[in-house]
Design an enzyme around this catalytic site. Sequence first.
Site, PDB file in Angstrom:
ATOM      1  N   GLY A 162     -17.156   4.293  -4.390  1.00  0.00           N
ATOM      2  CA  GLY A 162     -17.997   3.095  -3.593  1.00  0.00           C
ATOM      3  C   GLY A 162     -19.033   3.745  -2.993  1.00  0.00           C
TER       4      GLY A 162
ATOM      5  N   HIS B 188     -13.582  -1.246  -7.824  1.00  0.00           N
ATOM      6  CA  HIS B 188     -12.451  -1.136  -7.749  1.00  0.00           C
ATOM      7  C   HIS B 188     -11.753  -0.484  -6.538  1.00  0.00           C
ATOM      8  CE1 HIS B 188     -13.926   3.329  -8.142  1.00  0.00           C
ATOM      9  NE2 HIS B 188     -13.123   3.655  -7.468  1.00  0.00           N
TER      10      HIS B 188
ATOM     11  N   GLY C 289     -18.587  11.839  -5.041  1.00  0.00           N
ATOM     12  CA  GLY C 289     -18.666  11.351  -3.539  1.00  0.00           C
ATOM     13  C   GLY C 289     -17.244  10.514  -3.606  1.00  0.00           C
TER      14      GLY C 289
END
Length: 252
Positions: free
Chosen positions: A207, A69, A204
């Site tokens: 990715g 994404h 986090g």
Amino acid sequence: MEHIEGILVIFLSSVFFISTPYAEKFRHEIIGGNEAEPHSRPYMAYVKIDNFFCGGSLISPGWVLTAAHCYGDIVVILGAHDVSQPEETQQILGVESYHIHPEYDDEASMPFNDVLLLKLTSQAEINEYVQTIPLPTSTSDLPKDTPCSIAGWGLIDQTKDTDKLFETNVTIVSRRLCRRYFPGLDDGMICAGSHHRITDSSQGDSGGPLICNGAVEGIVSFGYDHPPGVYARVGKYLEWIKETISQYETDV
């Protein structure tokens, strides 16, 4: 444990799910973490995409692993601590080719198979500040309560942002418990959070890597505004990752 689970269930009344396209759809940051020792995580990649960013991990000198994404017009910065500064340690690299997992669907309600490989335009120079992180050696699920860590750039609380790398510790959450929040969870996903610190989001940057036992076991994917967060489970995609790299790279 039942007391902790009860506290988490209360938070369901105040959760939200972001529904804008691509990285902004699921983006999260480190909340309640601490600034990392500069360059203590030399595998971290700052994945700059147009007017937003994601995290990533350098898994070989020519390849970065991130979330599907996060797809866009990407520039990768390696060796960074403070991304607002032109640090001498930084290496700025373009992307030669993008390899989204073939079963990823950006229109789905949940980002299944949220995995993206970036082939860099040139190989990173491996040194004190830029290093690779190993992939897991097993395709099996991690046991619950396995200690892990995450890191990223961005918001460090609901109102304060930073350009420096922050980090926090999380633990693996059982699939049974995580399905209470995400009923569609599949075996390509793994959950982690900080249940004993409910004010932390334990997320986090999208990715970015979930590091457990010295390997990248997960990719930050999505979640609510409280723990646990959901990660693409790298072990599930080991074969696809290795096959994709070997197809485009002779020296892996």
